[in-house]
Design a protein around this motif. Structure first.
Motif, short mmCIF file in Angstrom:
data_model
loop_
_atom_site.label_atom_id
_atom_site.label_comp_id
_atom_site.label_asym_id
_atom_site.label_seq_id
_atom_site.Cartn_x
_atom_site.Cartn_y
_atom_site.Cartn_z
N ALA A 265 0.81 -1.23 0.00
CA ALA A 265 0.00 0.00 0.00
C ALA A 265 0.84 1.27 0.00
O ALA A 265 0.27 2.37 -0.10
CB ALA A 265 -0.93 0.01 1.21
N SER A 282 0.31 1.31 -7.29
CA SER A 282 -0.06 2.58 -6.65
C SER A 282 0.29 3.77 -7.54
O SER A 282 -0.45 4.76 -7.58
CB SER A 282 0.66 2.70 -5.30
OG SER A 282 2.05 2.56 -5.46
N MET A 308 -6.49 -3.78 -5.72
CA MET A 308 -5.73 -3.66 -4.48
C MET A 308 -6.57 -4.08 -3.27
O MET A 308 -6.06 -4.70 -2.34
CB MET A 308 -5.24 -2.22 -4.29
CG MET A 308 -4.20 -1.78 -5.30
SD MET A 308 -3.39 -0.23 -4.83
CE MET A 308 -2.44 -0.76 -3.40
N ALA A 312 -5.68 -6.94 -0.60
CA ALA A 312 -5.65 -6.64 0.83
C ALA A 312 -6.59 -7.56 1.61
O ALA A 312 -6.25 -8.01 2.72
CB ALA A 312 -6.04 -5.18 1.06
#
Length: 331
Positions: A265, A282, A308, A312
């Motif tokens: 992240a 990102s 993402m 996660a």
């Protein structure tokens, strides 16, 4: 020769105290409380606990509201936008489509996603291997000042990132950095603005995070286990191989997963230091949000964000069971 007075029963004593009058019906002596009466007396207590437990969720209500507003609503908005056309599309937007999701898993976007996964796996693995002996040194140290200093420094460094961290490494290990010039690192092929250089920067905050994560688990190892192993002729290596590491394995894997998520992240440090020279998911999301996309693909960034979120969620799905399993051994 005197004789000891004969003990008088309580009922008889009550009769004599009345001046020789005829004794009335004897007052019954209360019987000792039985198990049934004790259980009856304790019956209301669980009701009080249930009443208190039913109100306990009110204390967590602010946290639940924060979770819903800060994570739930944005996640729903991202999921909806990932499967609909953007407002700049020819049809006006809002139409269901799978193009955003399929496009996020192809070409440069897939390269960026895989680059983030590789970077996160590598840095999390190195930080786990390096952080474990450091945490063991902290857990077994007899100097309280040393323990407090290391844990305090780890807490600060684990949250130190972004532009200040990138500037610090550029000033020291960049192509014109002080350490690079003094040691002549460029002659040996060192380049901070590469995948390897970014990995070194990430380790700066991942290793302290591992120390914070694994130290409580190391402190939970019982001294009796080590003594029993040594009394049976085991060496230090055998103790760690057959006793300590199997017990710590869930905590180690949980720490590895946590480090993976932190690295996956991270955005500001990589953006300020390497930009787009290292493909990361990102960075692609940042470019898409800034308008660097083709016409009609404005929601592509939402699809990348959804990718993402899925990664996660998979990370958390692995982390939580491992933490519960390690807590059973180290409680």
């Amino acid at each position: 020769m005197t004789t000891a007075p004969t003990p008088v029963p309580p009922t008889a004593s009550a009769a004599h105290s009345g001046g020789g009058a005829t004794a009335g019906p004897a007052t019954p002596t209360p019987a000792p409380a039985t198990a049934a009466t004790a259980a009856t007396a304790k019956a209301p207590r669980p009701a009080k606990r249930r009443a208190g437990g039913s109100r306990a969720w009110l204390a967590a209500l602010p946290l639940l509201l924060f979770f819903v507003i800060g994570f739930g609503l944005p996640a729903v908005a991202i999921a909806i936008g990932a499967f609909t056309t953007s407002s700049d599309a020819p049809d006006g937007g809002g139409t269901f489509t799978m193009d955003n999701l399929t496009g996020s898993l192809q070409g440069a976007y897939w390269t960026a996603l895989w680059g983030s996964v590789k970077l996160s796996l590598l840095t999390a693995l190195i930080a786990t291997v390096v952080g474990l002996p450091l945490a063991q040194a902290v857990a077994t140290s007899r100097f309280r000042a040393f323990r407090e200093a290391v844990m305090s420094a780890s807490g600060v460094l684990a949250n130190f990132g972004g532009v200040p961290l990138a500037f610090m490494f550029v000033a020291t290990l960049g192509n014109a950095g002080e350490v690079t010039k003094k040691l002549g690192l460029t002659k040996h092929g060192w380049n901070l603005y590469t995948f390897s250089g970014l990995s070194v920067v990430y380790l700066y905050f991942l290793v302290p995070l591992m120390v914070i994560t694994i130290t409580p688990a190391l402190e939970g190892l019982k001294a009796q286990w080590r003594e029993a192993a040594y009394n049976n002729g085991a060496t230090a290596v055998q103790y760690w191989r057959h006793v300590a590491l199997p017990v710590l394995l869930p905590s180690l894997l949980g720490g590895f997963v946590l480090l993976f998520g932190a690295s996956f992240a991270a955005y500001a440090t990589a953006e300020a230091m390497v930009g787009s020279s290292v493909p990361l998911i990102s960075m692609q999301i940042g470019d898409a949000l800034s308008g660097n996309v083709l016409v009609g693909q404005g929601n592509l960034a939402l699809a990348l964000g959804l990718d993402m979120i899925v990664v996660a969620c998979l990370v958390m799905a692995l982390y939580l069971p491992l933490q519960r399993r390690s807590a059973k051994w180290l409680a």
